[in-house]
Design an enzyme around this catalytic site. Structure first.
Site, PDB file in Angstrom:
ATOM      1  NE  ARG A   1      -8.536  28.103  20.258  1.00 38.12           N
ATOM      2  CZ  ARG A   1      -7.521  27.576  19.545  1.00 38.12           C
ATOM      3  NH1 ARG A   1      -6.813  26.576  20.034  1.00 38.12           N
ATOM      4  NH2 ARG A   1      -7.253  28.039  18.352  1.00 38.12           N
TER       5      ARG A   1
ATOM      6  CD  GLU B   1      -2.355  24.309  14.808  1.00 40.61           C
ATOM      7  OE1 GLU B   1      -3.365  23.849  14.280  1.00 40.61           O
ATOM      8  OE2 GLU B   1      -1.527  25.039  14.202  1.00 40.61           O
TER       9      GLU B   1
ATOM     10  CD  GLU C   1      -6.474  25.968  15.871  1.00 38.32           C
ATOM     11  OE1 GLU C   1      -6.330  25.851  14.625  1.00 38.32           O
ATOM     12  OE2 GLU C   1      -5.656  26.533  16.604  1.00 38.32           O
TER      13      GLU C   1
END
Length: 391
Positions: free
Chosen positions: A90, A180, A290
Site C-alpha cells: 500500500r 479512514e 491497516e
C-alpha cells in the site's frame, strides 16, 4: 492510522447518530463476493492479499536506516517482505505535504520499487495535504471549497493520479477511496458529523462517486478494485451504520476495508464477528487495510509512543508484547481471516512495519509507531514477518 495529534476520543465519531437516508444514482461495479468455485480456489492460497504500507521507507533510508532479513542479510524492506510471501504494497499519497513526505512523485517512485519486487499496488490517496483520519479530513490548500468545484477537482485529480501509475507500468490493483473515511472526507463539505449536528451524507456520497469515477477513467482497460476504508475493525454496530448508509446511497465499491488496532477496535473475537457480519450483510469481501501489534513496550527513540504499557490490548494475555507474542497475534489474525465464510476474508496490510526510529510523523516529531513494527530498533526483521507467507 491517526497521527499522534489525534485525540483518543475522536475514534468514536458519532456513528450512532441518526441520519436521513437519500437514495441517489451510482456507478455499477461488478460484485466481488466469492462464488463457490472462487472460494475453493482461495482456500488453496489461504489469503489472497498479504502486504504492508511502506510509505515512510524512502525517508527512513535517507536517514541512514538499513533493514536485515531474519538471516541478517541487508536488503530493502520491500524485498524482505516480498521474500517472506507478501504480494501487495500500500502506498499513501498526499497532495502537497511537507518536504520529503509522500507526494505524487515519491509515491510513483515507491510503486516502481514495489513492482520490481513483485508486489501489486494498493493506492491510498488521503485527499489532504497531510494526515487524514476520522478526526480530520481538511480540503487541500488551493482546492475549491464548494461542492460542485470540489467534486470535479476530486475526479480530475484521481483520474490523473491513477493514470500516472498506469503510465509507468505500475497499475493500481486496489484503489482506496480516501483514508479512514468513517466521518467523511474533504471537510466541511463532505463531513458527516460536524459540531452543529448536521450530516452531509449526500455530499459525502457525491465526492466518493467522483473519486471512484476518476479512478476508473484513469485506469483505462485495467480497472482496479475499489475499497472503502473505515476504522471500525471490531465494532459491528458502527460498521453497519456506515455501510448501511453507503449502500442506500448507492456508492459503488468492491471491498470493505477496515483498520484493526486492538487497543482501539476490540478483541480478535470482536473482529471475527464484525467481518463475518459484513460479508453476510453486504455481499462484499473484507480486507484489513491497516493492522499492527506491539512487539515491545519499550520506546525506540525515547520520545513517546502511541501504544504504551497502559494501552488496553484485549488479547494481551494470549499475545504479550514480545516478538513471539506479536508473531502469535498475526497467526491468530490469519486464522480469523481464513475463517471468514466463502473465502471472503481477503487478507491484511500491516501499517508501516518498517517505521523504526529515524523519521518523525511530522517534521521534527517522534517515531510514535516504533514498537508496532516488524523490524526491531536496529532494522532486523522480527519473527512476525512470516505472517506474509502464502499457505
Amino acid at each position: 492510522m491517526p497521527s499522534p495529534s489525534t485525540p483518543a476520543n475522536s475514534r468514536e465519531s458519532g456513528l450512532s447518530r441518526r441520519a436521513a437516508l437519500a437514495a441517489v444514482g451510482g456507478i455499477a461495479l461488478t460484485g466481488f463476493a466469492a462464488s463457490p468455485a472462487q472460494a475453493a480456489k482461495r482456500a488453496d492460497t489461504a489469503l489472497s492479499i498479504r502486504g504492508a504500507d511502506l510509505s515512510f521507507l524512502p525517508q527512513l533510508e535517507e536517514a541512514g536506516v538499513h533493514y536485515r532479513d531474519l538471516a541478517g542479510r541487508v536488503r530493502p524492506a520491500e524485498r524482505i517482505i516480498a521474500a517472506a510471501g507478501a504480494n501487495h504494497q500500500r502506498i499513501r499519497v498526499w497532495v502537497d505535504p511537507p518536504a520529503g513526505y509522500t507526494d505524487r512523485k515519491r509515491a510513483l517512485a515507491l510503486a516502481r520499487r514495489a513492482h520490481r519486487a513483485g508486489l501489486k499496488i494498493v493506492l491510498d490517496p488521503h485527499y489532504c495535504d497531510f494526515w487524514a483520519d476520522p478526526s480530520k479530513q481538511p480540503i487541500p490548500a488551493g482546492w475549491p471549497t464548494d461542492l460542485a468545484g470540489l467534486t470535479e477537482k476530486v475526479r480530475i485529480y484521481t483520474r490523473d493520479l491513477v493514470r500516472d501509475f498506469a503510465a509507468q507500468g505500475t497499475p493500481v490493483d486496489i484503489f482506496q477511496m480516501g483514508n479512514e473515511i468513517t466521518a467523511g472526507i474533504l471537510w466541511p463539505v463532505g463531513q458527516l458529523y460536524p459540531a452543529d449536528g448536521s450530516q452531509h451524507w449526500d455530499e459525502f456520497a457525491t465526492l466518493l462517486k467522483a473519486g471512484i469515477t476518476g479512478a476508473l477513467q484513469g485506469a483505462g482497460r485495467r480497472p482496479p478494485k475499489v475499497m472503502l476504508h473505515i476504522d471500525r475493525g471490531g465494532k459491528l454496530a458502527d460498521t453497519r451504520w456506515f455501510f448501511d448508509n453507503i449502500t442506500t446511497l448507492q456508492v459503488p465499491f468492491d471491498i470493505i476495508g477496515q483498520s484493526y488496532y486492538p487497543m482501539w477496535h476490540g478483541s480478535l473475537a470482536d473482529l471475527r464477528a464484525n467481518l463475518e457480519d459484513s460479508v453476510a450483510r453486504y455481499g462484499k469481501p473484507v480486507l484489513l487495510a491497516e493492522v499492527s501489534y506491539p512487539w515491545t513496550f519499550e520506546d525506540g527513540d525515547g520520545r513517546g509512543n502511541i501504544v504504551t504499557p497502559d494501552a488496553v490490548l484485549p488479547d494481551l494475555d494470549r499475545f504479550p508484547a514480545t516478538p513471539a507474542g506479536q508473531a502469535g497475534f498475526y497467526q491468530a489474525l490469519r486464522e480469523v481471516l481464513v475463517g471468514v465464510p466463502g473465502g471472503n476474508g481477503l487478507g491484511f496490510l500491516v501499517w508501516e512495519p518498517e517505521w523504526i526510529p529515524g523519521v518523525g510523523w511530522e517534521p521534527g516529531a517522534e517515531a510514535s509507531n516504533d514498537n508496532l513494527t516488524q523490524f526491531d530498533f536496529t532494522g532486523r526483521a522480527l519473527p512476525s514477518i512470516r505472517a506474509y507467507r502464502k499457505p
